[in-house]
Design a protein around this motif. Structure first.
Motif, PDB file in Angstrom:
ATOM      1  N   ASP A   1       0.842  -1.241   0.194  1.00 19.64           N
ATOM      2  CA  ASP A   1      -0.169  -0.133   0.091  1.00 19.64           C
ATOM      3  C   ASP A   1       0.761   1.237   0.022  1.00 19.64           C
ATOM      4  O   ASP A   1       0.649   2.408  -0.618  1.00 19.64           O
ATOM      5  CB  ASP A   1      -0.870   0.022   1.127  1.00 19.64           C
ATOM      6  N   LYS A   2       2.004   1.403   0.736  1.00 17.28           N
ATOM      7  CA  LYS A   2       2.895   2.378   0.813  1.00 17.28           C
ATOM      8  C   LYS A   2       3.663   2.721  -0.648  1.00 17.28           C
ATOM      9  O   LYS A   2       3.459   3.908  -1.051  1.00 17.28           O
ATOM     10  CB  LYS A   2       4.082   2.124   1.592  1.00 17.28           C
ATOM     11  N   LYS A   3       3.897   1.776  -1.462  1.00 16.72           N
ATOM     12  CA  LYS A   3       4.380   1.682  -2.934  1.00 16.72           C
ATOM     13  C   LYS A   3       3.014   2.307  -3.647  1.00 16.72           C
ATOM     14  O   LYS A   3       3.396   3.164  -4.518  1.00 16.72           O
ATOM     15  CB  LYS A   3       4.841   0.491  -3.418  1.00 16.72           C
ATOM     16  N   ILE A   4       2.081   1.721  -3.489  1.00 22.15           N
ATOM     17  CA  ILE A   4       0.861   2.312  -4.375  1.00 22.15           C
ATOM     18  C   ILE A   4       0.617   3.763  -3.973  1.00 22.15           C
ATOM     19  O   ILE A   4       0.579   4.612  -5.171  1.00 22.15           O
ATOM     20  CB  ILE A   4      -0.309   1.344  -4.164  1.00 22.15           C
ATOM     21  N   GLU A   5       0.598   4.228  -2.825  1.00 17.57           N
ATOM     22  CA  GLU A   5       0.333   5.647  -2.436  1.00 17.57           C
ATOM     23  C   GLU A   5       1.463   6.623  -3.062  1.00 17.57           C
ATOM     24  O   GLU A   5       1.409   7.621  -3.362  1.00 17.57           O
ATOM     25  CB  GLU A   5       0.414   5.721  -0.795  1.00 17.57           C
ATOM     26  N   ALA A   6       2.719   5.954  -2.779  1.00 21.60           N
ATOM     27  CA  ALA A   6       3.981   6.604  -3.228  1.00 21.60           C
ATOM     28  C   ALA A   6       4.087   6.978  -4.902  1.00 21.60           C
ATOM     29  O   ALA A   6       4.305   7.895  -5.293  1.00 21.60           O
ATOM     30  CB  ALA A   6       5.125   5.909  -2.957  1.00 21.60           C
ATOM     31  N   GLY A   7       3.410   5.936  -5.418  1.00 22.91           N
ATOM     32  CA  GLY A   7       3.409   6.155  -6.979  1.00 22.91           C
ATOM     33  C   GLY A   7       2.293   7.192  -7.300  1.00 22.91           C
ATOM     34  O   GLY A   7       2.490   7.895  -8.211  1.00 22.91           O
ATOM     35  N   LYS A   8       1.179   7.238  -6.438  1.00 21.78           N
ATOM     36  CA  LYS A   8       0.366   8.480  -6.782  1.00 21.78           C
ATOM     37  C   LYS A   8       0.811   9.621  -6.517  1.00 21.78           C
ATOM     38  O   LYS A   8       0.709  10.697  -7.354  1.00 21.78           O
ATOM     39  CB  LYS A   8      -0.964   8.097  -6.044  1.00 21.78           C
ATOM     40  N   GLN A   9       1.522   9.728  -5.386  1.00 21.02           N
ATOM     41  CA  GLN A   9       2.260  11.004  -5.017  1.00 21.02           C
ATOM     42  C   GLN A   9       3.168  11.611  -5.955  1.00 21.02           C
ATOM     43  O   GLN A   9       3.084  12.688  -6.273  1.00 21.02           O
ATOM     44  CB  GLN A   9       2.704  11.017  -3.465  1.00 21.02           C
ATOM     45  N   LEU A  10       4.013  10.739  -6.804  1.00 18.84           N
ATOM     46  CA  LEU A  10       4.961  11.030  -7.592  1.00 18.84           C
ATOM     47  C   LEU A  10       4.406  11.477  -8.871  1.00 18.84           C
ATOM     48  O   LEU A  10       4.762  12.540  -9.368  1.00 18.84           O
ATOM     49  CB  LEU A  10       5.965   9.753  -8.032  1.00 18.84           C
ATOM     50  N   ILE A  11       3.258  10.895  -9.245  1.00 18.59           N
ATOM     51  CA  ILE A  11       2.528  11.210 -10.561  1.00 18.59           C
ATOM     52  C   ILE A  11       1.887  12.795 -10.096  1.00 18.59           C
ATOM     53  O   ILE A  11       1.881  13.599 -11.145  1.00 18.59           O
ATOM     54  CB  ILE A  11       1.313  10.293 -10.813  1.00 18.59           C
ATOM     55  N   GLN A  12       1.185  12.936  -9.105  1.00 23.57           N
ATOM     56  CA  GLN A  12       0.867  14.091  -8.694  1.00 23.57           C
ATOM     57  C   GLN A  12       2.157  15.268  -8.500  1.00 23.57           C
ATOM     58  O   GLN A  12       1.665  16.410  -8.900  1.00 23.57           O
ATOM     59  CB  GLN A  12       0.272  13.980  -7.208  1.00 23.57           C
ATOM     60  N   LYS A  13       3.249  14.876  -8.141  1.00 24.72           N
ATOM     61  CA  LYS A  13       4.222  15.643  -8.044  1.00 24.72           C
ATOM     62  C   LYS A  13       4.715  16.188  -9.397  1.00 24.72           C
ATOM     63  O   LYS A  13       5.019  17.478  -9.760  1.00 24.72           O
ATOM     64  CB  LYS A  13       5.377  15.287  -7.323  1.00 24.72           C
ATOM     65  N   LEU A  14       4.895  15.389 -10.348  1.00 25.90           N
ATOM     66  CA  LEU A  14       5.301  15.522 -11.794  1.00 25.90           C
ATOM     67  C   LEU A  14       4.122  16.386 -12.127  1.00 25.90           C
ATOM     68  O   LEU A  14       4.717  17.369 -12.784  1.00 25.90           O
ATOM     69  CB  LEU A  14       5.445  14.056 -12.334  1.00 25.90           C
ATOM     70  N   GLU A  15       2.849  16.188 -12.076  1.00 30.59           N
ATOM     71  CA  GLU A  15       1.880  17.005 -12.892  1.00 30.59           C
ATOM     72  C   GLU A  15       1.847  18.628 -12.339  1.00 30.59           C
ATOM     73  O   GLU A  15       1.521  19.555 -13.011  1.00 30.59           O
ATOM     74  CB  GLU A  15       0.796  16.385 -12.762  1.00 30.59           C
TER      75      GLU A  15
END
Length: 133
Positions: free
Chosen positions: A13-27
């Protein structure tokens, strides 16, 4: 006849959330993410955060990897490292195949799971799709 058993690492779950956060940061930095998913690679028994961007084939992947690294640094999140990221062009055959099967909104971040599926003739052992546009 010998049977091969694939032992795979759990996508936490931590990796899943971290992936979302990275996408949001890029955008938030003005970088359009056309496709994003965690994809399990059976050959290496590892998950890769696969990010698709327009113009990777023309501009080269290096600049995109640099942008991803800057976003990771700004997040300060050790759950995703650049070594776990794979950058592809939005026209890559894998991304095109997934886009035929899954379409999300241009800004949606979903968690669609594909396990042991054939997608346009390609076998997907396991994947968690955030976005395919």
């Amino acid at each position: 006849m010998a049977e091969e058993i694939v032992v795979k690492e759990l996508l936490s779950d931590k990796k899943i959330e971290a992936g979302k956060q990275l996408i949001q940061k890029l955008e938030s930095r003005g970088i359009d993410v056309a496709g994003a998913l965690w994809l399990f690679h059976a050959e290496s028994s590892a998950w890769k955060l696969t990010l698709a961007f327009s113009h990777v084939s023309e501009k080269g992947a290096r600049g995109f990897y640099e942008r991803v690294q800057k976003a990771i640094d700004r997040l300060g999140n050790p759950e995703v490292s650049l070594g776990e990221v794979r950058v592809l062009d939005s026209g890559d055959p894998l991304i095109k195949a997934l886009r035929h099967t899954i379409k999300t909104g241009s800004k949606d971040l979903t968690t669609i799971r594909l396990t042991r599926n054939m997608v346009d003739g390609r076998y997907i052992e396991d994947a968690l799709v955030y976005r395919m546009k």
